[in-house]
Scaffold this motif. Sequence first.
Motif, PDB file in Angstrom:
ATOM      1  N   THR A   1      12.713  67.383  55.906  1.00  8.21           N
ATOM      2  CA  THR A   1      12.657  66.455  55.327  1.00  8.21           C
ATOM      3  C   THR A   1      13.180  67.316  53.687  1.00  8.21           C
ATOM      4  O   THR A   1      12.828  68.287  53.240  1.00  8.21           O
ATOM      5  N   LEU A   2      14.636  67.391  53.276  1.00  6.03           N
ATOM      6  CA  LEU A   2      15.126  67.697  51.414  1.00  6.03           C
ATOM      7  C   LEU A   2      14.796  66.150  50.632  1.00  6.03           C
ATOM      8  O   LEU A   2      15.038  65.460  50.788  1.00  6.03           O
ATOM      9  N   ALA A   3      14.089  66.482  49.466  1.00  5.64           N
ATOM     10  CA  ALA A   3      13.918  65.257  48.440  1.00  5.64           C
ATOM     11  C   ALA A   3      15.314  66.288  47.303  1.00  5.64           C
ATOM     12  O   ALA A   3      15.782  67.649  47.211  1.00  5.64           O
ATOM     13  N   LEU A   4      15.619  64.742  46.949  1.00  8.73           N
ATOM     14  CA  LEU A   4      17.050  65.322  45.529  1.00  8.73           C
ATOM     15  C   LEU A   4      16.256  64.728  44.777  1.00  8.73           C
ATOM     16  O   LEU A   4      16.076  63.157  44.599  1.00  8.73           O
ATOM     17  N   ARG A   5      16.037  64.949  43.614  1.00  8.81           N
ATOM     18  CA  ARG A   5      15.925  64.397  41.767  1.00  8.81           C
ATOM     19  C   ARG A   5      16.965  64.242  41.458  1.00  8.81           C
ATOM     20  O   ARG A   5      18.032  64.966  41.213  1.00  8.81           O
ATOM     21  N   ALA A   6      16.650  63.363  40.436  1.00  7.61           N
ATOM     22  CA  ALA A   6      17.930  62.824  39.216  1.00  7.61           C
ATOM     23  C   ALA A   6      16.079  62.537  37.868  1.00  7.61           C
ATOM     24  O   ALA A   6      15.616  61.663  38.572  1.00  7.61           O
ATOM     25  N   ASP A   7      16.234  63.114  36.876  1.00  9.36           N
ATOM     26  CA  ASP A   7      16.062  62.451  35.676  1.00  9.36           C
ATOM     27  C   ASP A   7      16.657  61.383  34.855  1.00  9.36           C
ATOM     28  O   ASP A   7      17.569  61.265  35.594  1.00  9.36           O
TER      29      ASP A   7
ATOM     30  N   GLY B   1       5.234  66.166  52.676  1.00  7.69           N
ATOM     31  CA  GLY B   1       5.849  66.125  53.509  1.00  7.69           C
ATOM     32  C   GLY B   1       7.118  66.815  53.710  1.00  7.69           C
ATOM     33  O   GLY B   1       8.224  66.694  54.537  1.00  7.69           O
ATOM     34  N   VAL B   2       7.613  66.621  52.536  1.00  4.95           N
ATOM     35  CA  VAL B   2       8.895  67.449  51.889  1.00  4.95           C
ATOM     36  C   VAL B   2       8.984  68.509  52.252  1.00  4.95           C
ATOM     37  O   VAL B   2       7.836  69.247  51.465  1.00  4.95           O
ATOM     38  N   ASP B   3       9.980  69.142  52.632  1.00  4.09           N
ATOM     39  CA  ASP B   3      10.233  70.897  52.082  1.00  4.09           C
ATOM     40  C   ASP B   3      11.230  71.246  51.567  1.00  4.09           C
ATOM     41  O   ASP B   3      10.473  72.233  51.925  1.00  4.09           O
ATOM     42  N   ASN B   4      12.190  70.761  51.369  1.00  6.19           N
ATOM     43  CA  ASN B   4      12.896  71.736  50.379  1.00  6.19           C
ATOM     44  C   ASN B   4      12.835  70.421  49.057  1.00  6.19           C
ATOM     45  O   ASN B   4      13.274  69.107  49.195  1.00  6.19           O
ATOM     46  N   MET B   5      13.570  71.310  47.843  1.00  6.01           N
ATOM     47  CA  MET B   5      14.237  70.324  46.859  1.00  6.01           C
ATOM     48  C   MET B   5      15.197  70.765  45.979  1.00  6.01           C
ATOM     49  O   MET B   5      14.993  71.684  46.205  1.00  6.01           O
ATOM     50  N   ILE B   6      16.293  70.011  46.018  1.00  4.28           N
ATOM     51  CA  ILE B   6      17.294  70.456  45.010  1.00  4.28           C
ATOM     52  C   ILE B   6      17.452  69.640  43.978  1.00  4.28           C
ATOM     53  O   ILE B   6      16.768  68.008  44.162  1.00  4.28           O
TER      54      ILE B   6
ATOM     55  N   PHE C   1      12.198  70.198  35.959  1.00  2.00           N
ATOM     56  CA  PHE C   1      12.404  70.682  37.447  1.00  2.00           C
ATOM     57  C   PHE C   1      10.975  71.823  38.375  1.00  2.00           C
ATOM     58  O   PHE C   1      10.694  71.807  39.926  1.00  2.00           O
ATOM     59  N   SER C   2      10.657  72.932  36.741  1.00  3.06           N
ATOM     60  CA  SER C   2       9.796  73.567  37.600  1.00  3.06           C
ATOM     61  C   SER C   2       8.782  74.043  38.060  1.00  3.06           C
ATOM     62  O   SER C   2       8.413  74.186  39.212  1.00  3.06           O
ATOM     63  N   TYR C   3       8.071  72.062  37.731  1.00  2.00           N
ATOM     64  CA  TYR C   3       6.985  72.123  38.696  1.00  2.00           C
ATOM     65  C   TYR C   3       7.032  71.905  40.104  1.00  2.00           C
ATOM     66  O   TYR C   3       6.822  72.032  41.228  1.00  2.00           O
TER      67      TYR C   3
ATOM     68  N   PRO D   1       9.623  75.287  47.881  1.00  5.05           N
ATOM     69  CA  PRO D   1      10.447  75.829  47.804  1.00  5.05           C
ATOM     70  C   PRO D   1      12.164  74.998  47.328  1.00  5.05           C
ATOM     71  O   PRO D   1      12.051  74.254  47.805  1.00  5.05           O
ATOM     72  N   SER D   2      12.659  75.499  45.861  1.00  4.42           N
ATOM     73  CA  SER D   2      13.395  74.264  45.431  1.00  4.42           C
ATOM     74  C   SER D   2      14.265  75.109  44.774  1.00  4.42           C
ATOM     75  O   SER D   2      14.512  77.041  44.939  1.00  4.42           O
ATOM     76  N   THR D   3      16.019  74.732  44.399  1.00  2.00           N
ATOM     77  CA  THR D   3      16.678  74.993  43.426  1.00  2.00           C
ATOM     78  C   THR D   3      17.536  74.166  42.811  1.00  2.00           C
ATOM     79  O   THR D   3      17.536  73.243  42.504  1.00  2.00           O
ATOM     80  N   PHE D   4      18.017  74.541  42.299  1.00  2.71           N
ATOM     81  CA  PHE D   4      18.013  74.193  40.618  1.00  2.71           C
ATOM     82  C   PHE D   4      19.826  74.590  40.155  1.00  2.71           C
ATOM     83  O   PHE D   4      19.742  75.713  39.975  1.00  2.71           O
TER      84      PHE D   4
END
Length: 398
Positions: free
Chosen positions: A74-80, A158-163, A339-341, A347-350
């Motif tokens: 599972t990959l999470a994608l975030r937008a504010d 359930g998320v493995d990584n986030m970008i 996003f730092s939270y 494990p994430s990257t921005f």
Amino acid sequence: MKLLNNLLTSLTQYENEMIQIRRHLHQYPEISFQEKETFKYIMGFYKELDCEPKLIGKGFGIIVDIEGGKSGKTLALRADFDALAIFEDNDLSFKSVNPGVMHACGHDAHTAYLMVLARELVKIKQELPGRVRIVHQPAEEVSPGGAKSMIKAGALDGVDNMIGVHVMTTIKTGVIAYHNKETQTGRSNFTITIKGNGGHASMPQLSNDAIVAASYFVTELQTVISRRIDPFDMGTVTIGSFDGAGSFNAIQDKVVLKGDVRMMKETTRKVIRDQVKQIAKGVGVTFGVEVIVDYDDNYPVLFNSENLTHFVVDSLKDQNISEVNNIVDLGPQNPSEDFSYYGQVVPSTFFYIGAQPEDGGNYPHHSPLFKMNEKSILIAAKAVATVTINYLFFNKKM
């Protein structure tokens, strides 16, 4: 990969729609924790799709799970999607109609690209392994931020990584930038209230001047970085407000100071906090005033996962997106970002999408004159699409 190439082609076809969504959001901005109409707009978009958008956290956070037809990660994608309390000073057909509120940081563009990308992923979800979790986050700009409550409510379960990505008007359009490990500063804010005794300006001996005490505090504060922080460590302390307004012939009994702190190491955060409180205590004793310290440690240092960042960069370089002409390491960045939270949990990257206007002008973020190159919206969509498809099909343990 045919699936990815088809997805990128679809995104190109919907570039104008992304721009129109961005312009709608820009015209109707809402500040942090008050994004009610923006929330309704985003939810309405997803309710027309084969997915179930959900309200999550305190405020107006939204998550949308796009379930693939096969098992996988599972990959999470975030937008504010929050705006700022700024009066827009631009002459645009879609200029903000809400006085004193403006999308002056590009969050409208983030939301626009992710909405359309999510829809196109929903269309092909049966061909995807794993899951994509879309995270539309409110209140990035104001502490405590929207990320914390969304995480607490299960946004990363359930998320493995986030970008995540951010458009940057200081970077030329067509350039994608990144950095590894410590990437954006952590942040603290403080309010110092100094209470003395007011009186007539001609009789200072009968008063206790809060302005003098506050001025001494501001001067002493300058030694924190120069004498308490390792010269190889980054740190700033800024007094952004000195409120001691009064008349020319009156000694003020109260001054309120507001300060901002940035750092690139969490150990530096503690040193600065302790020094601010110690100086405040010393000013109280020296001048016989009451000093009240309200110190808010908020956004952590944004840490990009080394493995995930390398994966993102390699994916983008291998795909050779037509609108992208360079991929560079931008180095650490001064602003802070909630996003730092997320990076503290998984494990994430921005990374950053160049959005400098074609005239090459300086339209800085958080400025009433903020402008961005809307071509960056499609680039953001294609970059995140590329990383997402590569992640679902080819990634290893991050």
